[in-house]
Design an enzyme around this catalytic site. Structure first.
Site, PDB file in Angstrom:
ATOM      1  CB  CYS A  71     -89.121 -61.914 -17.181  1.00  0.00           C
ATOM      2  SG  CYS A  71     -88.055 -63.142 -16.392  1.00  0.00           S
ATOM      3  CB  CYS A 184     -84.945 -66.209 -22.233  1.00  0.00           C
ATOM      4  SG  CYS A 184     -84.155 -64.858 -21.309  1.00  0.00           S
TER       5      CYS A 184
END
Length: 260
Positions: A71, A184
């Site tokens: 992440c 992302c």
């Protein structure tokens, strides 16, 4: 080898997919922290606490050897503290691939799609400032609030997702952007939609393959033989889209709901 991987949802499974192609003889334990998703709209303090809680769970329940923060947002908020607190772990974070994007662009126009927290983070700002000096490039940075939620619901090809991306990408299309950083781990899942909106062949930069190769190199230094079967277990802190799991990982895996 025991590997812990986590993200706020299922986006980090794009990293696990890359691991599948490189890593052997290991157990991968993945946590989708869907209860607290999306991380990209939380405070740095909140994200750090989630990251610490998940790491403690991995160590207590599975005695992991390696931790991958799959992440970008959590990497920005927590990687420094995690490295200080757990020096014996192989620890790999996820950063937007600005460097390969700058190397590959032909027009000098590079787009960066990321969460608000990633783009606003000091780690990203320093990286972008340093790398943009290496070559004559213009960075078009775009926060994408709400895109992670669309992906988590499995709404990858919906009209709403298309409209969101059209609004964000139109300035990049008009500016002749030829390379876009997917900042992302969820965003590779909408790569086809991005290319459709941009109406051109693109360099789409994601980091899963680089993470997998880096883990293999570091684990071999510690004696990992990279032979044998790979087992994957998925844990989630709230509901998940099972169709999306099947779309990303084309194999049977065990799944379990947990509380942290």
């Amino acid at each position: 080898m025991k590997i812990g991987v986590f993200d706020s949802g299922l986006g980090g499974l794009t990293v696990v997919k890359a691991l599948q192609e490189v890593i052997k003889g290991a157990d991968i334990f993945y946590i989708a922290d869907t209860k607290n998703a999306p991380y990209g709209e939380k405070t740095s303090e909140q994200i750090l606490q989630y990251s610490l809680d998940i790491t403690e769970y991995f160590l207590a329940q599975h005695n992991i050897d390696a931790l991958i923060v799959a992440c970008n947002t959590a990497t920005s908020a927590a990687i420094k503290t995690l490295r200080e607190k757990y020096p014996k772990l192989i620890l790999i974070g996820t950063e937007p691939g600005i460097k390969p994007a700058i190397e590959q662009t032909l027009t000098g126009q590079v787009g960066v799609l990321a969460t608000p927290a990633t783009l606003g983070g000091e780690k990203y700002q320093q990286l972008a400032l340093r790398l943009a000096k290496d070559k004559e490039v213009t960075l078009y940075e775009q926060a994408c609030p709400g895109l992670v939620e669309q992906i988590e619901k499995g709404e990858i090809h919906s009209s709403q997702t298309y409209v969101m991306l059209e609004n964000w990408l139109k300035p990049m299309r008009d500016a002749d952007v030829d390379t876009i950083v997917l900042g992302c781990t969820h965003y590779p899942l909408v790569a086809q939609v991005i290319e459709k909106v941009m109406q051109r062949k693109l360099h789409l930069i994601e980091t899963g393959a680089a993470i997998a190769k880096h883990l293999l190199a570091l684990s071999k230094e510690k004696g990992h033989k990279n032979k044998g079967e790979l087992h994957i277990s998925l844990y989630h802190t709230s509901t998940i889209c099972l169709d999306l799991v099947a779309k990303i990982l084309k194999q049977d895996i065990s799944m379990e709901s947990i509380s942290l």
